[in-house]
Design a protein around this motif. Sequence first.
Motif, PDB file in Angstrom:
ATOM      1  N   TYR A 153     -40.203 -41.409 -21.213  1.00 61.67           N
ATOM      2  CA  TYR A 153     -39.925 -40.895 -19.867  1.00 61.67           C
ATOM      3  C   TYR A 153     -39.776 -39.375 -19.904  1.00 61.67           C
ATOM      4  N   TYR A 154     -39.164 -38.874 -20.972  1.00 63.81           N
ATOM      5  CA  TYR A 154     -39.054 -37.417 -21.158  1.00 63.81           C
ATOM      6  C   TYR A 154     -40.436 -36.765 -21.137  1.00 63.81           C
ATOM      7  N   ASP A 155     -41.373 -37.338 -21.876  1.00 66.58           N
ATOM      8  CA  ASP A 155     -42.745 -36.820 -21.886  1.00 66.58           C
ATOM      9  C   ASP A 155     -43.364 -36.907 -20.498  1.00 66.58           C
ATOM     10  N   PHE A 156     -43.182 -38.052 -19.847  1.00 69.48           N
ATOM     11  CA  PHE A 156     -43.731 -38.277 -18.517  1.00 69.48           C
ATOM     12  C   PHE A 156     -43.227 -37.226 -17.527  1.00 69.48           C
ATOM     13  N   PHE A 157     -41.944 -36.934 -17.571  1.00 69.04           N
ATOM     14  CA  PHE A 157     -41.338 -35.931 -16.696  1.00 69.04           C
ATOM     15  C   PHE A 157     -41.957 -34.558 -16.952  1.00 69.04           C
ATOM     16  N   VAL A 158     -42.028 -34.187 -18.221  1.00 71.49           N
ATOM     17  CA  VAL A 158     -42.526 -32.847 -18.592  1.00 71.49           C
ATOM     18  C   VAL A 158     -44.000 -32.686 -18.246  1.00 71.49           C
ATOM     19  N   TYR A 159     -44.819 -33.683 -18.577  1.00 75.13           N
ATOM     20  CA  TYR A 159     -46.255 -33.580 -18.324  1.00 75.13           C
ATOM     21  C   TYR A 159     -46.562 -33.613 -16.832  1.00 75.13           C
ATOM     22  N   SER A 160     -45.822 -34.405 -16.064  1.00 76.32           N
ATOM     23  CA  SER A 160     -46.023 -34.441 -14.610  1.00 76.32           C
ATOM     24  C   SER A 160     -45.697 -33.085 -13.996  1.00 76.32           C
ATOM     25  N   PHE A 161     -44.658 -32.441 -14.507  1.00 75.29           N
ATOM     26  CA  PHE A 161     -44.283 -31.107 -14.020  1.00 75.29           C
ATOM     27  C   PHE A 161     -45.410 -30.114 -14.299  1.00 75.29           C
ATOM     28  N   ALA A 162     -45.913 -30.103 -15.529  1.00 78.48           N
ATOM     29  CA  ALA A 162     -46.970 -29.156 -15.905  1.00 78.48           C
ATOM     30  C   ALA A 162     -48.257 -29.413 -15.137  1.00 78.48           C
ATOM     31  N   TYR A 163     -48.553 -30.691 -14.867  1.00 75.80           N
ATOM     32  CA  TYR A 163     -49.777 -31.039 -14.148  1.00 75.80           C
ATOM     33  C   TYR A 163     -49.815 -30.391 -12.767  1.00 75.80           C
ATOM     34  N   LYS A 164     -48.679 -30.283 -12.117  1.00 76.72           N
ATOM     35  CA  LYS A 164     -48.631 -29.713 -10.770  1.00 76.72           C
ATOM     36  C   LYS A 164     -49.075 -28.254 -10.745  1.00 76.72           C
ATOM     37  N   PHE A 165     -49.006 -27.605 -11.900  1.00 82.68           N
ATOM     38  CA  PHE A 165     -49.384 -26.184 -11.983  1.00 82.68           C
ATOM     39  C   PHE A 165     -50.716 -25.975 -12.710  1.00 82.68           C
ATOM     40  N   SER A 166     -51.340 -27.068 -13.150  1.00 82.30           N
ATOM     41  CA  SER A 166     -52.614 -27.000 -13.893  1.00 82.30           C
ATOM     42  C   SER A 166     -52.498 -26.107 -15.122  1.00 82.30           C
ATOM     43  N   SER A 167     -51.309 -26.061 -15.709  1.00 82.36           N
ATOM     44  CA  SER A 167     -51.077 -25.168 -16.843  1.00 82.36           C
ATOM     45  C   SER A 167     -50.334 -25.895 -17.953  1.00 82.36           C
ATOM     46  N   HIS A 227     -49.010 -24.561 -20.520  1.00 86.20           N
ATOM     47  CA  HIS A 227     -47.829 -23.775 -20.902  1.00 86.20           C
ATOM     48  C   HIS A 227     -46.615 -24.117 -20.049  1.00 86.20           C
ATOM     49  N   LYS A 228     -46.838 -24.763 -18.913  1.00 88.04           N
ATOM     50  CA  LYS A 228     -45.719 -25.140 -18.046  1.00 88.04           C
ATOM     51  C   LYS A 228     -44.891 -26.294 -18.629  1.00 88.04           C
ATOM     52  N   ILE A 229     -45.324 -26.863 -19.757  1.00 88.60           N
ATOM     53  CA  ILE A 229     -44.517 -27.932 -20.355  1.00 88.60           C
ATOM     54  C   ILE A 229     -43.139 -27.395 -20.741  1.00 88.60           C
ATOM     55  N   TYR A 230     -43.045 -26.111 -21.096  1.00 89.66           N
ATOM     56  CA  TYR A 230     -41.746 -25.551 -21.488  1.00 89.66           C
ATOM     57  C   TYR A 230     -40.807 -25.458 -20.292  1.00 89.66           C
ATOM     58  N   GLU A 231     -41.340 -25.095 -19.140  1.00 89.80           N
ATOM     59  CA  GLU A 231     -40.520 -25.120 -17.925  1.00 89.80           C
ATOM     60  C   GLU A 231     -40.172 -26.558 -17.555  1.00 89.80           C
ATOM     61  N   GLY A 232     -41.103 -27.484 -17.806  1.00 86.82           N
ATOM     62  CA  GLY A 232     -40.816 -28.892 -17.558  1.00 86.82           C
ATOM     63  C   GLY A 232     -39.665 -29.383 -18.426  1.00 86.82           C
ATOM     64  N   MET A 233     -39.624 -28.945 -19.688  1.00 85.03           N
ATOM     65  CA  MET A 233     -38.521 -29.286 -20.580  1.00 85.03           C
ATOM     66  C   MET A 233     -37.209 -28.721 -20.043  1.00 85.03           C
ATOM     67  N   MET A 234     -37.271 -27.496 -19.545  1.00 84.45           N
ATOM     68  CA  MET A 234     -36.082 -26.880 -18.955  1.00 84.45           C
ATOM     69  C   MET A 234     -35.586 -27.671 -17.748  1.00 84.45           C
ATOM     70  N   GLU A 235     -36.511 -28.068 -16.874  1.00 82.65           N
ATOM     71  CA  GLU A 235     -36.127 -28.822 -15.677  1.00 82.65           C
ATOM     72  C   GLU A 235     -35.564 -30.195 -16.044  1.00 82.65           C
ATOM     73  N   PHE A 236     -36.107 -30.803 -17.092  1.00 78.47           N
ATOM     74  CA  PHE A 236     -35.566 -32.089 -17.535  1.00 78.47           C
ATOM     75  C   PHE A 236     -34.110 -31.936 -17.954  1.00 78.47           C
ATOM     76  N   TYR A 237     -33.834 -30.893 -18.733  1.00 76.65           N
ATOM     77  CA  TYR A 237     -32.462 -30.731 -19.208  1.00 76.65           C
ATOM     78  C   TYR A 237     -31.506 -30.405 -18.071  1.00 76.65           C
ATOM     79  N   LEU A 238     -31.938 -29.580 -17.134  1.00 74.30           N
ATOM     80  CA  LEU A 238     -31.074 -29.254 -16.006  1.00 74.30           C
ATOM     81  C   LEU A 238     -30.755 -30.491 -15.180  1.00 74.30           C
TER      82      LEU A 238
END
Length: 497
Positions: free
Chosen positions: A256-270, A272-283
Amino acid sequence: MSFLKKFSRTEFFREFSSEEQYQYFYLKEKKYLHHVDTLYYSVFLQGDSKEDYPLGIDSMFKDLNTAKELLKNFNDELWIDANKEILLKRKRFKIYDYCIAKNNYFDIFFCSSLPNNNTPRIVIQLRSIGLWNLGDSELVLESYHYLSQFLSKYGLKVLKTQENRIDFCYHTNAVQNPQRFYNDSVLSNNCRTNLSIFQKVGRKNGKSLDYDYLSFGRRTSNNIFFRSYNKVREVIEENYKEFFIKLWFDEGLITYYDFFVYSFAYKFSSYHKIYEGMMEFYLQYGKDISFKNKLLNLKSRKFTVEDVKTLVLSYMPLPTAVINIEFQTMRKFYFKCLELDFLPVSTECDFPLLRIFQILDCRKVFLDYLTSTTISFVKSIDKDGQPVYMDFWKRLRNLKLDKMVNYDFKRDYSRNINRDILISRIKNSLATLSLYDGNWDTDINQDMSSLICVLNDNDYVQNDDGTIKYVDDDYTVKKEKIMKALKSTLRNSRPSK
């Protein structure tokens, strides 16, 4: 219960309860998903040749040409059936100058002038989304069924079909360190192949070289081409196969952690956004207040990719890697197989489809050859001179293919994530338009009101009761065009009347 070591060995993992650990980080370790990702097949018609062909051929191409002329008034696509499922498209494929299609499922190409008697009149391309949604056998049958109906209107019948290209792929989480897989030492000492030309593609990060693509053979070969690459990066950056993310999660390939992060990055087509996705998961789910405050402090100011990457990786593991291992096989590969004509078929099909299903139903025969002789990764040789395969390759070769699974298209997830992307783009466009118009201090409510005025300055009529009705023919045309592209994808989402 299975957790990757890169998760279970971290403080980040241990801060969650056992129930939360299962919810956020459980997966099926060393999992493989096998499927056909691309399939082209050719169709020959009864009594058809360069010198002589059935009368219905002329009638068929006369109708196709008439419809193609209408395309000049309908952009690039035109419905040609009452149910609005099949489109005539402007595109062509080599010498095949007419195309009818079911979007996301199949394209059927017609050749109006045969160069020789060995050239098939028709080529059918099955699309990747349709293959994963319906399954290869079902989509072959559906495309053939529609073609047969289309041809019957002109008194034409199929003589035979033959394979053009079939891509067999494996999605796996068994390779979490692709650098070891693509390492020169492994390729030199452990990789056995009869394909001499190879290529590696990667990225230079500081002083490190990170490879995420490996191929053997030539892409333009008429025989076999092998490739392996970071499938997550492709899905996120190409931004059109979002259903894979939900599929991987449902099949246990990612957490689920991966799913959350990858879904976040997909919205930006980037990617590199996986790192922001990791941040949003932790928050959203994290427990350590001190680390949360560090993330909030970073988020409150202007930051770079490296800033957020350095911070999240100091405490959180990278999400699970998903690697694609794929064999592109062409007709010449099967043409050399003398035993093919004697292979059994388990799928019920019309006789002209027999050869296609001899390949699909007996794919294990071909995959055994591809994963041993074409390319293999060998740890050692046993006392009998037989190869001992590396663990990830042994698991791939031993994958059971008795029952091919057809995957649900995950439409709800696809609609929701693409809807979020559209809303974000609409807001960006609205803000940009407002600034072009000199509105520097307005909010979204004022900008939306201004947009309505801009769109409808000259496009309205006043009804007899004094009400105003806005008319925008350009919008209607655009919506119709988008509906053609999305209809097959969203066909189950329209409310019933």
